[in-house]
Design a protein around this motif. Sequence first.
Motif, PDB file in Angstrom:
ATOM      1  N   MET A 222      86.243  50.142 143.532  1.00  0.00           N
ATOM      2  CA  MET A 222      87.331  51.012 143.083  1.00  0.00           C
ATOM      3  C   MET A 222      88.125  50.361 141.960  1.00  0.00           C
ATOM      4  O   MET A 222      88.467  51.004 140.963  1.00  0.00           O
ATOM      5  N   GLY A 223      88.411  49.076 142.108  1.00  0.00           N
ATOM      6  CA  GLY A 223      89.129  48.364 141.055  1.00  0.00           C
ATOM      7  C   GLY A 223      88.351  48.362 139.760  1.00  0.00           C
ATOM      8  O   GLY A 223      88.901  48.618 138.679  1.00  0.00           O
ATOM      9  N   GLN A 224      87.038  48.109 139.842  1.00  0.00           N
ATOM     10  CA  GLN A 224      86.186  48.105 138.657  1.00  0.00           C
ATOM     11  C   GLN A 224      86.181  49.475 137.979  1.00  0.00           C
ATOM     12  O   GLN A 224      86.318  49.587 136.767  1.00  0.00           O
ATOM     13  N   LEU A 225      86.028  50.528 138.771  1.00  0.00           N
ATOM     14  CA  LEU A 225      85.995  51.887 138.218  1.00  0.00           C
ATOM     15  C   LEU A 225      87.327  52.248 137.577  1.00  0.00           C
ATOM     16  O   LEU A 225      87.378  52.835 136.488  1.00  0.00           O
ATOM     17  N   PHE A 226      88.393  51.871 138.249  1.00  0.00           N
ATOM     18  CA  PHE A 226      89.752  52.163 137.791  1.00  0.00           C
ATOM     19  C   PHE A 226      89.985  51.604 136.384  1.00  0.00           C
ATOM     20  O   PHE A 226      90.474  52.286 135.497  1.00  0.00           O
ATOM     21  N   TYR A 227      89.577  50.340 136.165  1.00  0.00           N
ATOM     22  CA  TYR A 227      89.764  49.733 134.853  1.00  0.00           C
ATOM     23  C   TYR A 227      88.716  50.246 133.861  1.00  0.00           C
ATOM     24  O   TYR A 227      88.983  50.387 132.671  1.00  0.00           O
ATOM     25  N   SER A 228      87.532  50.547 134.381  1.00  0.00           N
ATOM     26  CA  SER A 228      86.412  50.908 133.517  1.00  0.00           C
ATOM     27  C   SER A 228      86.630  52.227 132.780  1.00  0.00           C
ATOM     28  O   SER A 228      86.279  52.358 131.610  1.00  0.00           O
ATOM     29  N   ILE A 229      87.203  53.237 133.466  1.00  0.00           N
ATOM     30  CA  ILE A 229      87.320  54.548 132.823  1.00  0.00           C
ATOM     31  C   ILE A 229      88.590  54.711 131.984  1.00  0.00           C
ATOM     32  O   ILE A 229      88.894  55.797 131.506  1.00  0.00           O
ATOM     33  N   SER A 230      89.315  53.615 131.795  1.00  0.00           N
ATOM     34  CA  SER A 230      90.484  53.605 130.883  1.00  0.00           C
ATOM     35  C   SER A 230      91.621  54.526 131.312  1.00  0.00           C
ATOM     36  O   SER A 230      92.304  55.113 130.471  1.00  0.00           O
ATOM     37  N   VAL A 231      91.831  54.672 132.630  1.00  0.00           N
ATOM     38  CA  VAL A 231      92.969  55.485 133.080  1.00  0.00           C
ATOM     39  C   VAL A 231      94.176  54.581 133.333  1.00  0.00           C
ATOM     40  O   VAL A 231      94.051  53.368 133.413  1.00  0.00           O
ATOM     41  N   ALA A 232      95.336  55.219 133.429  1.00  0.00           N
ATOM     42  CA  ALA A 232      96.608  54.541 133.739  1.00  0.00           C
ATOM     43  C   ALA A 232      97.049  53.558 132.667  1.00  0.00           C
ATOM     44  O   ALA A 232      97.863  52.684 132.923  1.00  0.00           O
ATOM     45  N   MET A 233      96.509  53.681 131.463  1.00  0.00           N
ATOM     46  CA  MET A 233      96.984  52.840 130.370  1.00  0.00           C
ATOM     47  C   MET A 233      97.295  53.679 129.135  1.00  0.00           C
ATOM     48  O   MET A 233      97.381  53.169 128.027  1.00  0.00           O
ATOM     49  N   GLY A 234      97.463  54.978 129.350  1.00  0.00           N
ATOM     50  CA  GLY A 234      97.881  55.864 128.259  1.00  0.00           C
ATOM     51  C   GLY A 234      96.776  56.330 127.339  1.00  0.00           C
ATOM     52  O   GLY A 234      96.971  57.244 126.540  1.00  0.00           O
ATOM     53  N   ILE A 235      95.601  55.728 127.439  1.00  0.00           N
ATOM     54  CA  ILE A 235      94.525  56.021 126.483  1.00  0.00           C
ATOM     55  C   ILE A 235      93.997  57.437 126.630  1.00  0.00           C
ATOM     56  O   ILE A 235      93.884  58.177 125.646  1.00  0.00           O
ATOM     57  N   MET A 236      93.653  57.844 127.849  1.00  0.00           N
ATOM     58  CA  MET A 236      93.045  59.159 128.035  1.00  0.00           C
ATOM     59  C   MET A 236      94.056  60.286 127.798  1.00  0.00           C
ATOM     60  O   MET A 236      93.684  61.378 127.374  1.00  0.00           O
TER      61      MET A 236
END
Length: 466
Positions: free
Chosen positions: A231-245
């Motif tokens: 879950m941690g890997q996926l969370f960082y991998s898809i670029s969510v929660a950092m304003g990008i998407m």
Amino acid sequence: MEGNHHKRSSFSGSIGFVLAAAGSAVGLGNIWRFPYLAAKDGGGLFLCIYIILALTFGFALLTTEIAIGRKTAQSPLTAYRQLHPKWGWIGILACLVPILILPYYSVIGGWILKYLAAFLTGGAADTVADGYFGGFITAQWSPIFWFVIFLAATTLVVYMGVDKGIERLSTILMPILLILIIGIAIFSLSLRHTDDAGVTRTGLEGLAVYVIPNFEGMTFKKFLTILMDAMGQLFYSISVAMGIMITYGSYVKKETNLAKSANQIEIFDTLVAFLAGLMIIPAVYTFMGAEGMSAGPSLMFVSLPKIFDAMGGIGSVIGIAFFVMVAFAALTSSISIMEAVVSCAMDRFHFKRKAATLAVALLALVLGVVVCLGYNRFYFELTLPNGSVGQVLDVMDYVSNYVLMPVVAISTCILVGWVIKPKTIIEEITLGGHHFGREKLYVVMVKVVTPVLLALLLLQSLGLFL
């Protein structure tokens, strides 16, 4: 606010958007972190859990952020306030994340350029020496030099704008990156090596380690650890929660099918992560055995150069292809990270793009130099709540990735699931009559499952769970 909508840049079409968003999602995490975790967490078992999470947890977060961006036509700093006046603080945290990530990500990008330059100039053999990587990152000027080059390349693309810079580069780099990964993965599977003890291992045996689930010594606690890792890997991998998407979503035209685009980004990101494992795990297993995978984060800069060296003459060519591919992946991600901050400055403070880009680049330059000096002049060791020991780079990574990002994502789920309600997002996704196939799943995920899983992830990061 409406005036901003008319002047806002946009992607020329859904393909440009998907490739740019996939370029953001496909970064260093896919290429070194995913294979390391897959090897550590039972191979095929980790893969199965990751894919299930991508289709549920990842889909809910990705869809939400893209829809928020397009609905508001704003970057995160102002988008959340537009959704609900009292929830604008989420936007501040979401903007702070890429501000923290950009400097140290660019420093790591500089490390990649250093290794690429070494392979291109015939210095591949030097990278094999024990202490080469440590000697490089603790030097005073060399890491700063390569960091500045990487940051300059990122700045140039963002300076050129959405369609002429980000979209154009992504449509060129992403297909090349995919071809390189597939090519190296096929080569990796064909490897065969006999070590000093006379043991022969092959790439296909390494493939079995990667894809066949390993339940040896499995306990409930170990299963939970694998679940949290995936879950941690996926969370960082898809670029969510950092304003990008949210930022990229704000550049998407209203006629674009958001559900279809989110599915394509999800598939592309998962495919590249899987191929990265296919590229690295069989090669590492062939030359270093199962214990070789315990190298973790140092895998890319310490273990892999030794493997390329052991391949003989072809190793330098494969090494060049590998570091070109990693450089492309790092660049497309750093561009999206910078764009998220630049977009915030443009929407909130009405900066012109060029001025905003240069201001963000200057801030990243100052903080990036501090990160570089964190391995010499500013060196310290700090034990973090999750038990790891870190320097400047690790502290910035911990605060952004392990604390702020889960808080942003949990808050977003609460806002969408319980305050403005999921129908706000669903209406944006189905705009123009587009079908939303996983609508019922989305509602359950965003209201209950995703925030609960994220809360567990945050507690783990704080050292309070597992």
